[in-house]
Structures are given as C-alpha cells and as structure tokens.
Design a protein around this motif. Sequence first.
Motif, PDB file in Angstrom:
ATOM      1  N   GLN A   1       2.099  10.430  -4.134  1.00  0.00           N
ATOM      2  CA  GLN A   1       1.286  11.139  -4.989  1.00  0.00           C
ATOM      3  C   GLN A   1       0.005  10.240  -5.597  1.00  0.00           C
ATOM      4  O   GLN A   1      -0.605   9.869  -4.234  1.00  0.00           O
ATOM      5  N   GLN A   2      -0.131   9.755  -6.272  1.00  0.00           N
ATOM      6  CA  GLN A   2      -1.400   9.009  -6.607  1.00  0.00           C
ATOM      7  C   GLN A   2      -1.222   7.496  -6.734  1.00  0.00           C
ATOM      8  O   GLN A   2      -2.057   6.825  -7.093  1.00  0.00           O
ATOM      9  N   ARG A   3       0.193   7.256  -6.700  1.00  0.00           N
ATOM     10  CA  ARG A   3       0.461   5.617  -6.601  1.00  0.00           C
ATOM     11  C   ARG A   3       0.486   4.927  -5.188  1.00  0.00           C
ATOM     12  O   ARG A   3       0.921   5.652  -4.290  1.00  0.00           O
ATOM     13  N   ASN A   4       0.197   3.815  -5.018  1.00  0.00           N
ATOM     14  CA  ASN A   4      -0.056   2.943  -4.077  1.00  0.00           C
ATOM     15  C   ASN A   4       0.900   1.834  -4.469  1.00  0.00           C
ATOM     16  O   ASN A   4      -0.042   0.800  -5.073  1.00  0.00           O
ATOM     17  N   GLU A   5       2.034   1.493  -4.167  1.00  0.00           N
ATOM     18  CA  GLU A   5       2.792   0.400  -4.476  1.00  0.00           C
ATOM     19  C   GLU A   5       3.281  -0.746  -3.497  1.00  0.00           C
ATOM     20  O   GLU A   5       3.565  -0.081  -2.423  1.00  0.00           O
ATOM     21  N   PRO A   6       3.063  -1.684  -3.480  1.00  0.00           N
ATOM     22  CA  PRO A   6       3.833  -2.796  -2.580  1.00  0.00           C
ATOM     23  C   PRO A   6       5.265  -2.699  -2.656  1.00  0.00           C
ATOM     24  O   PRO A   6       5.761  -2.513  -3.567  1.00  0.00           O
ATOM     25  N   GLY A   7       5.659  -2.734  -1.528  1.00  0.00           N
ATOM     26  CA  GLY A   7       7.236  -2.614  -1.377  1.00  0.00           C
ATOM     27  C   GLY A   7       7.707  -3.468   0.017  1.00  0.00           C
ATOM     28  O   GLY A   7       6.814  -4.000   0.789  1.00  0.00           O
ATOM     29  N   SER A   8       8.967  -3.408   0.251  1.00  0.00           N
ATOM     30  CA  SER A   8       9.555  -3.912   1.500  1.00  0.00           C
ATOM     31  C   SER A   8      10.766  -3.334   1.904  1.00  0.00           C
ATOM     32  O   SER A   8      11.438  -2.382   1.251  1.00  0.00           O
ATOM     33  N   ILE A   9      11.231  -3.291   3.296  1.00  0.00           N
ATOM     34  CA  ILE A   9      12.112  -2.681   3.859  1.00  0.00           C
ATOM     35  C   ILE A   9      13.442  -3.496   3.532  1.00  0.00           C
ATOM     36  O   ILE A   9      13.677  -4.648   3.736  1.00  0.00           O
ATOM     37  N   ARG A  10      14.269  -2.923   2.610  1.00  0.00           N
ATOM     38  CA  ARG A  10      15.759  -3.783   2.172  1.00  0.00           C
ATOM     39  C   ARG A  10      16.740  -3.834   3.141  1.00  0.00           C
ATOM     40  O   ARG A  10      17.431  -4.693   3.384  1.00  0.00           O
ATOM     41  N   ARG A  11      16.906  -2.537   3.790  1.00  0.00           N
ATOM     42  CA  ARG A  11      17.973  -2.335   4.717  1.00  0.00           C
ATOM     43  C   ARG A  11      17.820  -1.465   5.806  1.00  0.00           C
ATOM     44  O   ARG A  11      17.027  -0.108   5.419  1.00  0.00           O
ATOM     45  N   LEU A  12      17.960  -1.223   7.033  1.00  0.00           N
ATOM     46  CA  LEU A  12      18.025  -0.520   8.041  1.00  0.00           C
ATOM     47  C   LEU A  12      19.303   0.004   8.071  1.00  0.00           C
ATOM     48  O   LEU A  12      20.292  -0.533   8.646  1.00  0.00           O
ATOM     49  N   VAL A  13      19.771   1.413   7.537  1.00  0.00           N
ATOM     50  CA  VAL A  13      21.192   1.893   7.510  1.00  0.00           C
ATOM     51  C   VAL A  13      21.398   2.418   8.808  1.00  0.00           C
ATOM     52  O   VAL A  13      22.515   2.083   9.398  1.00  0.00           O
ATOM     53  N   SER A  14      20.654   3.376   9.429  1.00  0.00           N
ATOM     54  CA  SER A  14      20.995   3.998  10.563  1.00  0.00           C
ATOM     55  C   SER A  14      20.058   4.429  11.392  1.00  0.00           C
ATOM     56  O   SER A  14      18.819   4.853  10.872  1.00  0.00           O
TER      57      SER A  14
ATOM     58  N   GLY B   1      12.881  -6.477   5.734  1.00  0.00           N
ATOM     59  CA  GLY B   1      12.201  -7.532   5.016  1.00  0.00           C
ATOM     60  C   GLY B   1      10.860  -7.209   5.310  1.00  0.00           C
ATOM     61  O   GLY B   1       9.780  -7.742   4.856  1.00  0.00           O
ATOM     62  N   PHE B   2      10.471  -6.171   6.270  1.00  0.00           N
ATOM     63  CA  PHE B   2       9.072  -5.613   6.526  1.00  0.00           C
ATOM     64  C   PHE B   2       8.218  -5.434   5.362  1.00  0.00           C
ATOM     65  O   PHE B   2       8.759  -4.680   4.379  1.00  0.00           O
ATOM     66  N   LYS B   3       7.158  -5.775   5.065  1.00  0.00           N
ATOM     67  CA  LYS B   3       6.154  -5.611   4.282  1.00  0.00           C
ATOM     68  C   LYS B   3       5.452  -4.324   4.361  1.00  0.00           C
ATOM     69  O   LYS B   3       5.049  -4.091   5.132  1.00  0.00           O
ATOM     70  N   VAL B   4       5.521  -3.312   3.079  1.00  0.00           N
ATOM     71  CA  VAL B   4       4.748  -2.027   3.439  1.00  0.00           C
ATOM     72  C   VAL B   4       4.029  -1.633   2.084  1.00  0.00           C
ATOM     73  O   VAL B   4       4.229  -2.341   1.048  1.00  0.00           O
ATOM     74  N   ILE B   5       3.000  -0.756   2.130  1.00  0.00           N
ATOM     75  CA  ILE B   5       2.758  -0.026   1.080  1.00  0.00           C
ATOM     76  C   ILE B   5       3.078   1.303   1.021  1.00  0.00           C
ATOM     77  O   ILE B   5       2.998   2.092   1.685  1.00  0.00           O
ATOM     78  N   PHE B   6       3.702   1.581  -0.215  1.00  0.00           N
ATOM     79  CA  PHE B   6       4.405   2.708  -0.437  1.00  0.00           C
ATOM     80  C   PHE B   6       3.438   3.739  -1.156  1.00  0.00           C
ATOM     81  O   PHE B   6       2.779   3.480  -2.473  1.00  0.00           O
ATOM     82  N   HIS B   7       3.006   4.824  -0.383  1.00  0.00           N
ATOM     83  CA  HIS B   7       2.005   6.095  -1.131  1.00  0.00           C
ATOM     84  C   HIS B   7       2.828   7.156  -1.408  1.00  0.00           C
ATOM     85  O   HIS B   7       3.504   7.782  -0.606  1.00  0.00           O
TER      86      HIS B   7
ATOM     87  N   PHE C   1       6.635  11.011   0.800  1.00  0.00           N
ATOM     88  CA  PHE C   1       6.107   9.565   0.682  1.00  0.00           C
ATOM     89  C   PHE C   1       5.430   9.140   1.732  1.00  0.00           C
ATOM     90  O   PHE C   1       6.008   9.694   3.030  1.00  0.00           O
ATOM     91  N   MET C   2       4.703   8.088   1.987  1.00  0.00           N
ATOM     92  CA  MET C   2       4.252   7.678   3.292  1.00  0.00           C
ATOM     93  C   MET C   2       4.101   5.982   3.115  1.00  0.00           C
ATOM     94  O   MET C   2       4.117   5.671   1.951  1.00  0.00           O
ATOM     95  N   LEU C   3       4.238   5.323   4.164  1.00  0.00           N
ATOM     96  CA  LEU C   3       4.630   4.062   4.349  1.00  0.00           C
ATOM     97  C   LEU C   3       3.239   3.520   5.218  1.00  0.00           C
ATOM     98  O   LEU C   3       2.937   4.128   6.233  1.00  0.00           O
ATOM     99  N   ARG C   4       2.517   2.625   4.769  1.00  0.00           N
ATOM    100  CA  ARG C   4       1.329   2.137   5.465  1.00  0.00           C
ATOM    101  C   ARG C   4       1.460   0.514   5.714  1.00  0.00           C
ATOM    102  O   ARG C   4       1.888  -0.204   4.735  1.00  0.00           O
ATOM    103  N   TYR C   5       0.822  -0.008   6.845  1.00  0.00           N
ATOM    104  CA  TYR C   5       0.795  -1.388   6.864  1.00  0.00           C
ATOM    105  C   TYR C   5      -0.255  -1.682   7.731  1.00  0.00           C
ATOM    106  O   TYR C   5      -0.557  -1.037   8.610  1.00  0.00           O
TER     107      TYR C   5
END
Length: 559
Positions: free
Chosen positions: A470-483, A462-468, A530-534
């Motif tokens: 290419q040229q897009r910066n979109e809000p997102g969240s961590i749905r699941r920690l797989v491994s 559920g952690f909120k992140v900004i998904f970077h 991609f990159m994740l920023r917070y």
Amino acid sequence: APAATTPAAPTTGAPAATTKPRKETSKALSKQASAANETPALPPSFSLSTPSAAATADPDMDRAAAQDLAAMGFGDMVPRELLKQQAEPASASPMATPGGSRRPKNKRRLDVPALYAESQVEGKPNLNLVVVGHVDAGKSTLMGHLLFLTGHVDKRVMHKYENDSRKMGKSSFAFAWVLDETGEERQRGVTIDIAQTRFETATKSVTLLDAPGHRDFIPNMITGAAQADVAVLVVNATPGEFEAGFDQGGQTREHAILIRSLGVSQVVVAVNKMDTCDWEQARYDAIAGTLATFLKTAGFKGKHIRFVPCSGFTGDNVSTVKPCPASWYSGPSLVEMIDTFEPKQRDIDGPFRFCVSDVFKGFAGGGLMVAGRIQCGNVQAGESFVAMPAGANCNVKTLTVDNEQRPWAVAGDTVSLTLTGIDPIALSAGSVICSQDSPVPVATQIRAQVIVFDIDVPIIKGFKVIFHHQQRNEPGSIRRLVSQLHKSTGEVTAKKPRLLTKNTTAVIDINLDRAVCIERYRDSKELGRFMLRYGGKTIAAGIVLDLLKTVQPLGASPG
C-alpha cells in the motif's frame, strides 16, 4: 379539650433547602452548596430529589433535569449518582454492526449498503483508473487533453496553461500541466507524484490516477496502482521509442507486471503519438502484436486486453470530438474504450479498512484530515474507529468525496475524512483506520508466496529487500526459503531451496524491520498483496499466506 396537634409535613425524600440572604450572589451559593455537600434550592422544574416508591411523578424527570443542568455548565451541581444513572454502559449500547465498527447512537443511522445499491441503479458506477507507461510516453498530455475534450477543464484555464508553458519554452507540455501541477514537475517535464482527478464517461464515473513513468519514482507508481481497479497502459508509437520503453531497462514491461501483480485485471493499451508515424497501420499492428503476447504471459486474459490508436498532442481519437483520421481504424475512441470497463465488485459489508495516503490539518480548525481509499466496508459521519498500528481511537466528524461533503462512502471510494479525538502523531501514510472490534493485524514476520521476476542476483537467505505494501515502504530481509513451487500447478518441487533464480515461484518467510498493517490474502486481497524491490528494481511480487509474528498496537488514543 386536648391540645390541637399540627399535622406532619409530607416527606419529600430531599433535605430541606437552606435559606440564604438575598444579597448573596448565585456564585457564592454554588460554592457554599458544594462545600457543604448539599443541593441548593432549585425551581420545581429542576428538582433533583429521588422519587420514593409511592411517588407518582415521572421517574425520568430527574434525569432530564440533570442533563439540562450539565448542558448549561452546572455539571458540578448534579449528584454523581444521578449522572451515573443517565450514562449507559458501552456494552449495553447497540452500536456493534456486522462490519465491526462502532455506530453512532442515532435512531436515524443510515443503511449504507441499501443507499449504495440504490445509487448504482440511479447513478454511474465508480472506476479507479491508473495511467501507467514508460517515461515520455505522453501519459500526462494524453489525459490532460482527454479532460479538456470531455469538458472537465475550462477553456480559460487551458489558455493560461498554453501561455505559461510557452513562456517557459515548453509549449508542447500545455496539456500535461493539467495534471502536473507542481513547479518541479513542470520545470523537469516529468510526473513525480500521483495526480488525481475525476471525469465522467457516458456510463461511468472515473477517478483518474496519473502515475509517474520515470524509474526513480516507481514507489509512487506502486502506491497509485495499489488503489486502481483498471488501467490504461500508454506506449509511444514513435519509431525507436516503443522499443526503448519495452526492452530491458524500460518501464513499459515493469509497469505491466506491477499492475497485474497488484490486482488490476483489465487494461486498455493506448498506442499514443500515432501522428509521429503518420498513422501507419503496420506500426500499430506491430506494437499491438508484441504487447498482446507479453500481456498474456504477464497474467492478463485476452478478452481483457484492448488497443486503441490515438494522439494526446493533437487529440485525435481521444474522444468523439476529434475522430480517428486513419481510414483503417473504425473502432471506439479512448474515452469510449474506458467506458466499456467492467466495474469491480466491492466488499461493502466487511470490516472497515481505510488506507491512509496523506495526513493534513483540517480547514478552519475543523480537526485532523486524512486522505486515502476505502478498501473494505463502509463509513458514515459520527462513527468511531481505531487507527493502526498506533491503536488510537478516533471519531469521523465529516467525510469528503470529490471536494463535496457526503453522508457516507463505501469500499472503492477515494475519501478525505475529518477526524477528532486523536493525536496527529498516531497517524501517518500507511496507517489503516479500521473497525474497533475487528482491527487489522500488525505483523513483523510473514509467510508469503512470491513470483520472482527477471533478476540479476539470486535470492538467498538473509537477502535484503524493500517491502512495498500500500503506502508503506519498509526495509526487510528474507528469513527462510521454505519451498519452490511449480509455476503452473503450484506443486512443491523442492523443499528448503538454497536460492531462488529468475522466473521462479516459491514460498518464503520475510522479516520486517518495523511493524506493518497487513492481512492474509484470503482475508483481504487488497491488504494481502505486496512487492519486493532491490537496487531500484522490482524483483518479486507476492501474496501473504500467514502472519508468523504479530504485535500489539503501539498505544491508545489520549483521553
């Protein structure tokens, strides 16, 4: 004697033309013929009769006549059946290519891969170079002075910059103004957006991307670094300044990690402002030793890390015009060091992928123009593509490279395309123009492998992140920690971990608030990173393993 019989007139297969008074105009003739659903009398060269089986006339004559009439604006006078005959079905048109784009029906279509191979033999290979580093490291001044010394900035223009900067009380920023062109950048003395220009070395043609160093403009820096093949990392040799940029909170460390995570594998470290420490070898050696160790831990190979001392303000050791004043250094200048970069291999035969960075109106009403970089495939004028995620078809009217119109371009080129047949609302920064029969996927949920950086707060579900991307910066969240994975071997060390701490590697699922054009890393390295920023800080970098939820294009082009 029997009455003489009149021989029958030969059958022509067309109805007899109706005789009209001469005083009627041609416009009236057209209206009457259309109303009566008849074909008006035409000269023999424009005969629209359908030839019979016994006819000896050329069967293509009628189609040619119909085409001439349509071109003159009399398309309503041509029977629909004849127009259908001259229109070839799209499925029968040999337009499909291995790259997946629709090619123009032109027998003189260019063989772009062959032309590119020929250009590499006769011309200079292209490099996309990004310049990064901590704020106030002197990046813009260094590269502005480089452009001046290599003859890419006119002396009169440079003299104007010197006078204007002196009037503003910023005389030391004169060379920086070569790249910092906006009033805000010149007033504040910092680079805000990516500045782009070109210069040439002895064996390379270089596209220069000057990235901002201030932490507030990291998203712009990521956009520029995503387009780069190689990098120059600029550090400040002034006592105390290098430490401020490299320690926690400085951008030297973060920029180095970002460019490596975005696929840059070759870097030259420019130890700038050596004049402020009197070209001391001890200072240079200390900086080089510290950065060499760090860059290796960041993923750079030792053979791809090189150092050069220089001064952007005085121009010393920037090029051979002003050699290094230090007797202890006998290596190449910065320009010579850039010339030794190895060109990156480009996928020019794959499906076309063009990432849009800017959209603007064409000159003199020439259509809609988009600027960006070709990530994969090739393009030539006259081709048709589709813009994702809108799903709108478009045609390439012209393409421009380095302010010059070119007949073709390939992966790695930074290009401006003039498009027709598309609504401007279907395009924005972050759109991808791609092959019609091999469009880029559009996803809202992905599975990815990430490397977590030095973070203060653990990453949980559920952690909120900004998904970077290419040229897009979109809000997102961590749905699941797989491994969680072993950092060196990649083996699974824990399944469904409760949280991720700093310096860990893991597989996670990410939800995106809006659909993004993205591909799996194994299909496209450029579109799979991609990159994740917070909280204004980069917390992780990753690659796409799979697309868990894809969506259909938003619409189609009008008409």
